[in-house]
Design a protein around this motif. Sequence first.
Motif: not given
Length: 85
Positions: A61-66, A39-43, A11-18, A32-35
Amino acid sequence: MGEPRERTGLFMVRVWTEDPASQDFRARVTSVLDVAAPEQVVNTAANPDDICDRLRAWLDAFTSADRPTGHLLRRREPGRRRSGE
């Protein structure tokens, strides 16, 4: 059967100011839930609460049994509905 393998997520956060004079920021959250089967998710985010909510959802989601797939972590676009809603 062998020993269960260790799972690693990211879980990576890139932060910037404009505007250097402003306290406002923008952020790009990549997860990414599993390297081993990424399946990379970007928001994007623009406030601390949104980032914390995303981290909480990712940890759940990472700790979910499902072990749901990354599509459950994607942001819903305003006005768009999931099927069945």
